[in-house]
Enzyme design. Structure first.
Site, PDB file in Angstrom:
ATOM      1  N   GLY A 227       0.966  -1.361   0.112  1.00 27.83           N
ATOM      2  CA  GLY A 227       0.114   0.022  -0.084  1.00 27.83           C
ATOM      3  C   GLY A 227       0.994   1.442   0.007  1.00 27.83           C
ATOM      4  O   GLY A 227       0.425   2.273  -0.042  1.00 27.83           O
ATOM      5  N   GLY A 270       5.337  -3.772  -4.026  1.00 28.29           N
ATOM      6  CA  GLY A 270       5.667  -4.131  -5.363  1.00 28.29           C
ATOM      7  C   GLY A 270       6.024  -2.565  -5.930  1.00 28.29           C
ATOM      8  O   GLY A 270       7.204  -2.173  -6.240  1.00 28.29           O
ATOM      9  N   CYS A 337      -6.445  -1.250 -31.820  1.00 25.71           N
ATOM     10  CA  CYS A 337      -8.054  -0.905 -32.121  1.00 25.71           C
ATOM     11  C   CYS A 337      -9.138  -1.028 -30.992  1.00 25.71           C
ATOM     12  O   CYS A 337      -9.909  -1.587 -31.132  1.00 25.71           O
ATOM     13  CB  CYS A 337      -8.416  -1.996 -33.291  1.00 25.71           C
ATOM     14  SG  CYS A 337      -7.381  -1.362 -34.765  1.00 25.71           S
TER      15      CYS A 337
HETATM   16  C1  LIG Z   1      -0.125  -7.099  -5.427  1.00 24.05           C
HETATM   17  C2  LIG Z   1       0.036  -7.321  -4.064  1.00 24.05           C
HETATM   18  C3  LIG Z   1       1.093  -6.514  -3.356  1.00 24.05           C
HETATM   19  C4  LIG Z   1       1.844  -5.316  -3.873  1.00 24.05           C
HETATM   20  O1  LIG Z   1       1.119  -4.215  -3.952  1.00 24.05           O
HETATM   21  P1  LIG Z   1       1.890  -2.984  -4.363  1.00 24.05           P
HETATM   22  O2  LIG Z   1       0.742  -1.903  -4.378  1.00 24.05           O
HETATM   23  O3  LIG Z   1       2.579  -3.164  -5.779  1.00 24.05           O
HETATM   24  O4  LIG Z   1       2.797  -2.449  -3.492  1.00 24.05           O
HETATM   25  C5  LIG Z   1       1.494  -6.956  -2.170  1.00 24.05           C
HETATM   26  N1  LIG Z   1       0.900  -8.127  -1.459  1.00 24.05           N
HETATM   27  C6  LIG Z   1      -0.203  -8.527  -2.304  1.00 24.05           C
HETATM   28  C7  LIG Z   1      -0.754  -9.819  -1.482  1.00 24.05           C
HETATM   29  C8  LIG Z   1      -0.225  -8.197  -3.419  1.00 24.05           C
HETATM   30  O5  LIG Z   1      -1.610  -9.169  -4.126  1.00 24.05           O
END
Ligand SMILES: *Cc1c(COP(=O)(O)O)cnc(C)c1O
Length: 410
Positions: A227, A270, A337
């Protein structure tokens, strides 16, 4: 990224040169930025027993996974295939958290056989898990705190209507299943979705977890998910990880004291680690003036970067080829498209046909969500690592398009 001598550079390498050498469209990632983001988290939580499980789905290239491994991260995977990739990149199974959603018990069992850390997000699966393994295989459980986090319901996963996690209102049932099957719960997990604005949401979520944690005597870690918000627009608010480190750190210290043991603090970012490292380079195929706007039609589209169309995500765009050109207003669109608009009403340095544009924040959920729609090739990927631009994925060819197709006699 720096603007030096009127050229945009990553680690001293001109982006135009990268576009020339590897062609467009191409994803380019700055390894230094990934490393510094990772370091900022380590610094913010330096007083904790911290584990960072990189969410592999955001950018799954094996070389990026190797980079994460080299710099001390673990990994969070959502499928067996991601787990296999992570192991190929050098992660050991005990460094891999398997957090699938709505998968069959058979897939979960594959994870167990591989030795992954299993994160369970559904009571019926937990029952099967307990019935099969009892306390021989520890697991983590994913809880849903029903906190509405982030601005966009599509990327918010903790609220009431969400399919993710076991509801905290099901705690009584959850505990019955754990007790009856003698399940060894070693971790609690929450991930309320992308783009949490402030430390307060984390703290609220943490309070809920701490409350619940007292019912689980064998915990080794608490995983606060992700988050972490990064800036997509110039004035966007970003997660202040230092402030979070202090506030959440304090709350966690207090909790551990009352729990009686120091637990590990886990996160699984991520976007935070890779979003800003990435630039998606595309070429202006055509300039098309209509009564409404001036379109720049580029050699890519929603097949390569779907976030603007899927999430209304704002990605900054700039003209790499003409940094000193006069500013004009354009709408940047793709060649698919479909209505695949990367951005309306963008002020770019004058764009000429053939110019290279860079789309920012393209590291996370860019290539990893790319497809072959319109039978287009997926792009190449380049990692700028230790001052060199290195190809880490070839552009696809016609062979890739045909690979699994079977032509029958008709
Ligand atoms: C996608 C995901 C994340 C990563 O989220 P980000 O917003 O990219 O940091 C972390 N934990 C779980 C379980 C996820 O599915």
């Amino acid at each position: 990224m720096e603007l030096n001598n009127n050229t945009y550079q990553l680690q001293g390498i001109d982006l135009t040169q990268i576009a020339e050498e590897f062609g467009t469209p191409v994803y380019v990632y700055d390894a230094d930025k990934i490393i510094s983001q990772l370091q900022s988290l380590k610094d913010a939580f330096s007083t904790q027993k911290l584990k960072i499980k990189y969410a592999a789905k955001s950018l799954t290239n094996i070389s990026v996974l190797k980079l994460m491994k080299k710099h001390g991260a673990g990994v969070d995977v959502v499928s067996i295939q991601e787990a296999r990739l992570a192991m190929k990149a050098g992660f050991t199974p005990d460094e891999i958290l398997f957090t699938p959603n709505c998968v069959s018990f058979a897939e979960l069992q594959q994870g167990v056989e591989m030795g992954l850390i299993i994160n369970i997000d559904n009571i019926s699966i937990l029952e099967q898990f307990g019935h099969t393994y009892h306390d021989s295989i520890p697991c983590c459980v994913r809880l849903n705190p029903h906190i509405m986090a982030g601005g966009n319901a599509k990327i918010s996963t903790g609220h009431g209507d969400s399919k993710f996690g076991i509801s905290i209102y099901q705690m009584a049932h959850l505990l019955r299943v754990v007790k009856t099957n003698n399940i060894h719960v070693k971790g609690l997990h929450m991930h309320t979705g992308s783009d949490i604005l402030d430390a307060e949401v984390f703290l609220k979520m943490a309070d809920i977890l701490f409350d619940v944690a007292n019912d689980f005597p064998d915990l080794e870690f608490i995983d606060f998910g992700s988050g972490f918000k990064v800036a997509y627009k110039p004035n966007d608010i970003t997660t202040d990880v230092k402030e979070l480190g202090l506030k959440l750190g304090n709350a966690f210290d207090k909790f551990c004291e009352s729990y009686g043991r120091r637990l590990e603090m886990w996160f699984e970012p991520g976007k935070y680690l890779v979003s800003e490292s990435g630039y998606f380079l595309v070429k202006a195929n055509v300039i098309k003036t209509t009564p409404a706007t001036v379109f720049v039609g580029v050699d890519s589209g929603l097949n390569h970067l779907i976030r603007p169309m899927m999430y209304d995500a704002h990605h900054e765009i700039f003209n790499v080829s003409n940094p000193s050109g006069i500013k004009r207003v354009y709408s940047v669109v793709g060649y698919i498209c479909e209505t695949d608009t990367f951005g309306w009403d963008r002020k770019l340095n004058e764009v000429r046909e053939g110019d290279v544009l860079a789309i920012k924040n393209a590291g996370a959920y860019g290539f990893s969500m790319a497809s072959n729609y319109n039978s287009r090739y997926r792009p190449a990927e380049v990692l700028v690592y230790e001052g060199k631009a290195r190809l880490i994925r070839q552009r696809e060819t016609m062979d890739d398009i045909l690979k699994n197709q079977i032509e029958i006699d008709i």
